[in-house]
Design a protein around this motif. Structure first.
Motif, PDB file in Angstrom:
ATOM      1  N   GLU A   1      -3.863   9.821 -10.305  1.00 55.84           N
ATOM      2  CA  GLU A   1      -2.886   9.757  -9.064  1.00 55.84           C
ATOM      3  C   GLU A   1      -1.647   9.935  -9.744  1.00 55.84           C
ATOM      4  OE1 GLU A   1      -4.970   6.859  -5.944  1.00 55.84           O
ATOM      5  OE2 GLU A   1      -3.958   5.821  -7.799  1.00 55.84           O
TER       6      GLU A   1
ATOM      7  N   ALA B   1      -0.830  10.195  -1.232  1.00 55.54           N
ATOM      8  CA  ALA B   1      -1.487   8.819  -1.665  1.00 55.54           C
ATOM      9  C   ALA B   1      -0.628   8.023  -2.493  1.00 55.54           C
ATOM     10  CB  ALA B   1      -2.661   9.198  -2.572  1.00 55.54           C
TER      11      ALA B   1
ATOM     12  N   ARG C   1       0.559   4.189  -0.742  1.00 53.07           N
ATOM     13  CA  ARG C   1       0.141   3.083  -1.504  1.00 53.07           C
ATOM     14  C   ARG C   1       1.890   2.216  -1.778  1.00 53.07           C
ATOM     15  NH1 ARG C   1      -2.831   3.663  -5.873  1.00 53.07           N
ATOM     16  NH2 ARG C   1      -3.958   4.694  -4.483  1.00 53.07           N
TER      17      ARG C   1
ATOM     18  N   GLN D   1     -11.243  -0.679  -2.331  1.00 51.13           N
ATOM     19  CA  GLN D   1     -11.482   0.539  -1.609  1.00 51.13           C
ATOM     20  C   GLN D   1     -10.370   0.917  -0.648  1.00 51.13           C
ATOM     21  OE1 GLN D   1     -13.414  -2.051  -1.797  1.00 51.13           O
ATOM     22  NE2 GLN D   1     -15.350  -1.206  -2.608  1.00 51.13           N
ATOM     23  N   ARG D   2      -9.922   0.027   0.001  1.00 46.54           N
ATOM     24  CA  ARG D   2      -8.654   0.468   0.952  1.00 46.54           C
ATOM     25  C   ARG D   2      -7.314   0.740   0.151  1.00 46.54           C
ATOM     26  NH1 ARG D   2     -10.044  -4.351   3.540  1.00 46.54           N
ATOM     27  NH2 ARG D   2      -8.231  -5.467   3.201  1.00 46.54           N
TER      28      ARG D   2
ATOM     29  N   PHE E   1      -7.226   2.108  -2.943  1.00 44.90           N
ATOM     30  CA  PHE E   1      -7.145   3.282  -3.478  1.00 44.90           C
ATOM     31  C   PHE E   1      -7.577   4.397  -2.766  1.00 44.90           C
ATOM     32  CE2 PHE E   1      -7.442   0.492  -7.216  1.00 44.90           C
ATOM     33  CZ  PHE E   1      -6.170   0.916  -7.799  1.00 44.90           C
ATOM     34  N   ALA E   2      -8.039   4.195  -1.541  1.00 43.67           N
ATOM     35  CA  ALA E   2      -8.360   5.328  -0.607  1.00 43.67           C
ATOM     36  C   ALA E   2      -7.298   5.920   0.254  1.00 43.67           C
ATOM     37  CB  ALA E   2      -9.530   4.927   0.381  1.00 43.67           C
TER      38      ALA E   2
END
Lengths: 79, 333
Positions: free
Chosen positions: B152, B172, B176, B328-329, B331-332
């Motif tokens: 990232e 992304a 974030r 998971q949330r 980094f997704a």
């Protein structure tokens, strides 16, 4: 919400105001700022372990009691 | 052995580490006997708050307990705990405790060694008209850590950029930063923004200098965040009602911010040598735990983010990490 409805308007964020606002808002416990900035953050003077199991292992090995600071949120981060 | 831990995670963590915290906190905060606490240590559905300050042996025998912000009371507890340490029935000699045989997979967050780790600070900014009581709330400040994986981070600065190029921050990274870190946690923790709270968000990068060794960039943009809800906060201490007897409802929260920052990407190290970002704007409303019950009117707030240091505490995971399945949330997005 309209800007004129805001009683307490935020300061302008510009190239000229950036440095002052950055210094005002940056984390007071930032570890690269020792010791001047951290003088009021006395908790940073303690060598906290951040994981309970590691603390339990070290306490058992070294024959010491464990002092646990358990917060909703991590005391070394955001609480 | 001083240990600082996230109770929200541990009190629900389904493994031996969580059990050890609960073994101690059932005895301390809830005054169970050791046997009763031991019998209930595996319960992760208890719905009780285990927050507190505890002293215990490495075998879980409680030596002291206090939930307090008062330094004198804490010191008194520690002194009594030392007396109890001399009278302890367990941990009479040093011994070895092995590694955890199993970690609750819902709470495993691994520090991104080759990634980008940032340290965030937030606080209220001066007000022209200030009706806050002259106490800790005026100088409240908080912090958090921001994690990006190596892939990232590498995606932020394309390899072929030139001075004057303007491009968007990768989606992304923007998501974030905004959803999980443009939060009003000045006085206390608050949930991340749901995806539909992002009303108008944009972050652009402009290359201001580029050599074989480094790329310097300015990042600028804005974020308008808004969410409606029913956040029930405790009544004030002056209220005739006790906790659980009534709710002070907060119906919305928002943050309307401008962002500006200066970055420097070291092309040889393939890492940022500077990542200074400021968000300044108007926040309003509140949630259950961020202590805005009497301060929901629009007021200025600032957030600053910079490269994290290298001490052990700088490896603390982002606040969201104590929520089951949050990795998971995070980094997704």
């Amino acid at each position: 919400m309209r800007q004129q409805d805001i009683f307490n308007a935020p300061p302008p964020l510009t190239e000229e105001t950036f440095a002052e606002l950055f210094e005002t808002c940056k984390p007071r416990a930032h570890s690269r700022d020792k010791p001047a900035r951290q003088s009021e953050e006395r908790w940073t003077e303690v060598d906290w372990l951040g994981e309970l199991w590691e603390g339990r292992q070290k306490a058992a090995r070294e024959g010491k009691p464990i002092f646990i600071w358990a917060m909703n949120g991590h005391p070394l981060g955001c609480v | 052995m001083p240990v600082a831990v996230d109770n929200t995670r541990l009190q629900n963590q389904d493994d031996e580490e969580g059990q050890f915290l609960r073994l101690i906190s059932w005895q301390g905060r809830y005054q169970y006997s050791f046997a009763d606490a031991h019998a209930r240590r595996a319960d992760t559905k208890h719905r009780k708050n285990h927050q507190g300050l505890y002293v215990a042996t490495a075998e879980g025998e409680l030596l002291g307990s206090r939930a307090t912000r008062n330094p004198a009371q804490l010191l008194q507890m520690l002194q009594r705990a030392l007396v109890h340490w001399e009278e302890r029935k367990t941990q009479l000699e040093a011994f070895e405790i092995g590694e955890l045989k199993r970690r609750d997979p819902e709470f495993i967050w691994t520090y991104p060694e080759d990634g980008l780790v940032l340290h965030l600070g937030c606080q209220d900014l001066p007000r022209q008209v200030d009706l806050r009581p002259p106490d800790w709330q005026r100088d409240a400040h908080n912090q958090d850590y921001v994690w990006f994986l190596g892939s990232e981070m590498q995606a932020i600065v394309p390899s072929d950029v030139s001075v004057g190029d303007v491009f968007f921050m990768p989606e992304a990274v923007t998501q974030r930063l905004i959803r999980y870190h443009m939060l009003d946690c000045v006085r206390g923790e608050t949930p991340s923004w749901p995806a539909n709270a992002l009303q108008d968000v944009e972050l652009r990068l402009r290359v201001t200098d580029a050599t074989a060794d480094r790329v310097e960039l300015t990042v600028s943009g804005h974020a308008l965040l808004y969410e409606e809800g029913d956040w029930c906060v405790h009544p004030p201490s002056s209220s005739p009602y006790r906790i659980g007897e009534m709710c002070c409802l907060i119906r919305e929260r928002g943050f309307d911010a401008e962002l500006l920052g200066y970055l420097c990407f070291d092309r040889r190290a393939k890492a940022f040598s500077r990542f200074d970002l400021v968000a300044v704007g108007t926040r309003w409303g509140g949630t259950v735990f961020n202590v805005r019950r009497e301060d929901v009117a629009p007021a200025p707030m600032g957030i600053a983010i910079t490269l994290a240091g290298r001490e052990a505490r700088d490896r603390t995971a982002p606040h969201i990490s104590h929520t089951r399945g949050s990795r998971q949330r995070y980094f997704a997005v």
